[in-house]
Write a protein that holds these residues in place. Structure first.
Motif, PDB file in Angstrom:
ATOM      1  N   HIS A  84       0.833  -1.203   0.000  1.00  0.00           N
ATOM      2  CA  HIS A  84       0.000   0.000   0.000  1.00  0.00           C
ATOM      3  C   HIS A  84       0.865   1.249   0.000  1.00  0.00           C
ATOM      4  N   THR A  85       0.596   2.134  -0.953  1.00  0.00           N
ATOM      5  CA  THR A  85       1.208   3.460  -1.002  1.00  0.00           C
ATOM      6  C   THR A  85       0.088   4.487  -0.849  1.00  0.00           C
ATOM      7  N   SER A  86       0.143   5.306   0.171  1.00  0.00           N
ATOM      8  CA  SER A  86      -0.945   6.243   0.433  1.00  0.00           C
ATOM      9  C   SER A  86      -0.912   7.408  -0.546  1.00  0.00           C
ATOM     10  N   GLY A  87      -2.062   8.053  -0.709  1.00  0.00           N
ATOM     11  CA  GLY A  87      -2.179   9.225  -1.570  1.00  0.00           C
ATOM     12  C   GLY A  87      -2.970  10.311  -0.865  1.00  0.00           C
ATOM     13  N   SER A  88      -3.182  11.422  -1.550  1.00  0.00           N
ATOM     14  CA  SER A  88      -3.874  12.565  -0.948  1.00  0.00           C
ATOM     15  C   SER A  88      -5.187  12.900  -1.633  1.00  0.00           C
ATOM     16  N   SER A  89      -5.560  12.178  -2.685  1.00  0.00           N
ATOM     17  CA  SER A  89      -6.748  12.531  -3.473  1.00  0.00           C
ATOM     18  C   SER A  89      -8.034  11.930  -2.925  1.00  0.00           C
ATOM     19  N   GLY A  90      -7.935  10.924  -2.062  1.00  0.00           N
ATOM     20  CA  GLY A  90      -9.114  10.196  -1.610  1.00  0.00           C
ATOM     21  C   GLY A  90      -9.431   8.985  -2.456  1.00  0.00           C
ATOM     22  N   LEU A  91      -8.684   8.782  -3.535  1.00  0.00           N
ATOM     23  CA  LEU A  91      -8.854   7.626  -4.410  1.00  0.00           C
ATOM     24  C   LEU A  91      -7.637   6.709  -4.297  1.00  0.00           C
ATOM     25  N   THR A  92      -7.878   5.403  -4.347  1.00  0.00           N
ATOM     26  CA  THR A  92      -6.789   4.423  -4.302  1.00  0.00           C
ATOM     27  C   THR A  92      -7.004   3.395  -5.401  1.00  0.00           C
ATOM     28  N   TRP A  93      -5.945   3.122  -6.145  1.00  0.00           N
ATOM     29  CA  TRP A  93      -5.971   2.083  -7.169  1.00  0.00           C
ATOM     30  C   TRP A  93      -5.643   0.747  -6.518  1.00  0.00           C
ATOM     31  N   VAL A  94      -6.440  -0.267  -6.819  1.00  0.00           N
ATOM     32  CA  VAL A  94      -6.284  -1.596  -6.226  1.00  0.00           C
ATOM     33  C   VAL A  94      -5.962  -2.561  -7.367  1.00  0.00           C
ATOM     34  N   LEU A  95      -4.780  -3.175  -7.299  1.00  0.00           N
ATOM     35  CA  LEU A  95      -4.201  -3.854  -8.458  1.00  0.00           C
ATOM     36  C   LEU A  95      -3.920  -5.323  -8.180  1.00  0.00           C
ATOM     37  N   ASP A  96      -4.372  -6.176  -9.083  1.00  0.00           N
ATOM     38  CA  ASP A  96      -3.908  -7.566  -9.119  1.00  0.00           C
ATOM     39  C   ASP A  96      -3.207  -7.750 -10.458  1.00  0.00           C
ATOM     40  N   TRP A 128     -14.446   0.601   2.051  1.00  0.00           N
ATOM     41  CA  TRP A 128     -14.145   1.085   0.706  1.00  0.00           C
ATOM     42  C   TRP A 128     -15.286   0.724  -0.244  1.00  0.00           C
ATOM     43  N   ALA A 129     -15.328   1.421  -1.369  1.00  0.00           N
ATOM     44  CA  ALA A 129     -16.293   1.115  -2.430  1.00  0.00           C
ATOM     45  C   ALA A 129     -15.638   1.433  -3.765  1.00  0.00           C
ATOM     46  N   SER A 130     -15.884   0.599  -4.746  1.00  0.00           N
ATOM     47  CA  SER A 130     -15.257   0.772  -6.058  1.00  0.00           C
ATOM     48  C   SER A 130     -15.956   1.860  -6.858  1.00  0.00           C
ATOM     49  N   VAL A 131     -15.152   2.716  -7.446  1.00  0.00           N
ATOM     50  CA  VAL A 131     -15.647   3.786  -8.314  1.00  0.00           C
ATOM     51  C   VAL A 131     -15.652   3.329  -9.767  1.00  0.00           C
ATOM     52  N   ALA A 132     -14.595   2.637 -10.161  1.00  0.00           N
ATOM     53  CA  ALA A 132     -14.458   2.159 -11.538  1.00  0.00           C
ATOM     54  C   ALA A 132     -13.486   0.996 -11.535  1.00  0.00           C
ATOM     55  N   GLY A 133     -13.548   0.185 -12.591  1.00  0.00           N
ATOM     56  CA  GLY A 133     -12.615  -0.927 -12.650  1.00  0.00           C
ATOM     57  C   GLY A 133     -12.676  -1.653 -13.974  1.00  0.00           C
ATOM     58  N   TRP A 238      -7.589  -6.847  -3.728  1.00  0.00           N
ATOM     59  CA  TRP A 238      -7.144  -6.793  -5.120  1.00  0.00           C
ATOM     60  C   TRP A 238      -7.780  -7.890  -5.971  1.00  0.00           C
ATOM     61  N   ASP A 239      -8.191  -8.998  -5.349  1.00  0.00           N
ATOM     62  CA  ASP A 239      -8.860 -10.057  -6.095  1.00  0.00           C
ATOM     63  C   ASP A 239     -10.248  -9.637  -6.559  1.00  0.00           C
ATOM     64  N   VAL A 240     -10.933  -8.794  -5.784  1.00  0.00           N
ATOM     65  CA  VAL A 240     -12.367  -8.599  -5.983  1.00  0.00           C
ATOM     66  C   VAL A 240     -12.799  -7.156  -6.233  1.00  0.00           C
ATOM     67  N   ALA A 241     -11.912  -6.185  -6.081  1.00  0.00           N
ATOM     68  CA  ALA A 241     -12.350  -4.781  -6.127  1.00  0.00           C
ATOM     69  C   ALA A 241     -13.013  -4.431  -7.452  1.00  0.00           C
ATOM     70  N   ALA A 242     -12.463  -4.898  -8.559  1.00  0.00           N
ATOM     71  CA  ALA A 242     -13.101  -4.640  -9.859  1.00  0.00           C
ATOM     72  C   ALA A 242     -14.295  -5.555 -10.064  1.00  0.00           C
ATOM     73  N   GLY A 243     -14.159  -6.832  -9.708  1.00  0.00           N
ATOM     74  CA  GLY A 243     -15.233  -7.794  -9.944  1.00  0.00           C
ATOM     75  C   GLY A 243     -16.495  -7.512  -9.163  1.00  0.00           C
ATOM     76  N   VAL A 244     -16.366  -7.059  -7.921  1.00  0.00           N
ATOM     77  CA  VAL A 244     -17.542  -6.705  -7.131  1.00  0.00           C
ATOM     78  C   VAL A 244     -18.347  -5.615  -7.827  1.00  0.00           C
ATOM     79  N   LEU A 245     -17.668  -4.621  -8.357  1.00  0.00           N
ATOM     80  CA  LEU A 245     -18.353  -3.541  -9.066  1.00  0.00           C
ATOM     81  C   LEU A 245     -19.043  -4.079 -10.312  1.00  0.00           C
ATOM     82  N   LEU A 246     -18.375  -4.952 -11.046  1.00  0.00           N
ATOM     83  CA  LEU A 246     -18.976  -5.519 -12.258  1.00  0.00           C
ATOM     84  C   LEU A 246     -20.272  -6.259 -11.929  1.00  0.00           C
ATOM     85  N   VAL A 247     -20.259  -7.047 -10.864  1.00  0.00           N
ATOM     86  CA  VAL A 247     -21.457  -7.800 -10.496  1.00  0.00           C
ATOM     87  C   VAL A 247     -22.592  -6.856 -10.116  1.00  0.00           C
ATOM     88  N   THR A 248     -22.308  -5.886  -9.264  1.00  0.00           N
ATOM     89  CA  THR A 248     -23.381  -4.994  -8.809  1.00  0.00           C
ATOM     90  C   THR A 248     -23.914  -4.141  -9.954  1.00  0.00           C
TER      91      THR A 248
END
Length: 286
Positions: A84-96, A128-133, A238-248
């Motif tokens: 994990h690398t923190s940022g200041s924008s309020g958004l975090t990229w989650v990568l597999d 957390w909640a996914s914005v895009a993926g 990282w396994d599910v952050a994009a997939g959860v959004l796709l399902v919902t």
């Protein structure tokens, strides 16, 4: 704990983030496909001797991190390989960088690159909640993508042919005995004993069970209606952050062990609304 609201990000920004996630996942997918050696070797192992990492896992994540830093330097990053690398924008990229590394090792065509961007803290379940993926399977040429409130899509392209895009929708299956269920197994040998008991409980009660070896793709298959439902223990964000959004966004439900609990390493359950409910009830009996 209430998850943050991804729709606080303006809709035009969500769409742009989806497009960026697609570009990132496709670039990393091209890398792992085009530069896959004829004989892929294990670089090191992580949690157990079964939890392998290849050189391409680390190269893929480095490509993703470098490209995100170049275009969105204020965003945080959580990656499977480099943490994990923190940022200041309020958004975090989650990568597999390669989901389904063992499939990649054996050249089975069921591995993917998963890229999501979330609001909140992706290291804490429910925070957390996914914005895009986007999830890209480089072996099949399929690109799954979504943004919050914008639906879910599958883009495909044959050799030399035009790209075709279709909207995704989950299966309408409702009865437990008619469900085709996907699942996955832990790298921990003792945990597999318990997971085998769960499979033994479910298998006589459902249509059948599939184990394809890549959680991100399992969730994509739920979103596309290719399987009716999915459950797994031991997954990470990282396994599910994009997939959860796709399902919902395809009209489905995703939860933990109860309908209102968030998906986590303890349990992820996904499916169309009726299938999700039926599988949750069956798992409670296991």
């Amino acid at each position: 704990m209430r998850a943050p609201d991804p729709t606080t990000v303006p809709i035009e920004d969500r769409a742009a983030l989806e497009a960026l996630a697609v570009d990132l996942a496709q670039a990393a997918g091209a890398l792992v496909l085009d530069e896959r050696p004829d004989r892929t070797v294990v670089h090191h192992t992580k949690s157990t001797d079964l939890d392998v990492v290849t050189v391409m896992d680390t190269r893929s994540e480095r490509l993703l991190r470098d490209r995100i830093a170049a275009v969105r330097p204020d965003d945080g990053i959580l990656g499977e390989e480099d943490g994990h690398t923190s940022g200041s924008s309020g958004l975090t990229w989650v990568l597999d960088p390669i989901d389904g590394t063992v499939n990649y090792l054996y050249d089975l065509p069921a591995y993917a690159v998963s890229v999501a961007v979330v609001v909140g803290d992706p290291t804490v379940p429910g925070a957390w909640a996914s914005v895009a993926g986007s999830v890209v399977n480089p072996r099949t040429g399929e690109t799954f993508s979504a943004h919050a409130g914008g639906g879910a899509r599958l883009a495909t392209r044959g050799p030399g042919g035009p790209r075709h895009t279709a909207d995704l929708a989950v299966s309408g299956a409702a009865d437990l005995e008619g469900l085709l269920v996907a699942t996955g197994f832990s790298y921990d040998r003792e945990a597999r004993v318990r997971q085998a008991a769960t499979v033994a409980h479910l298998l006589p009660r459902v249509r059948d069970i599939r184990r394809m070896g890549a959680a991100a793709l399992d969730l994509c298959h739920v979103a596309a209606g290719r399987v009716d439902a999915y459950y797994e223990r031991g997954v990470s964000a990282w396994d599910v952050a994009a997939g959860v959004l796709l399902v919902t966004e395809a009209g489905g439900r995703v939860s933990g062990a109860s309908p209102d609990s968030p998906p986590s390493g303890a349990l992820v359950v996904a499916g169309g609304p009726a299938a999700h409910r039926a599988l949750l009830e069956a798992l409670a009996g296991a």
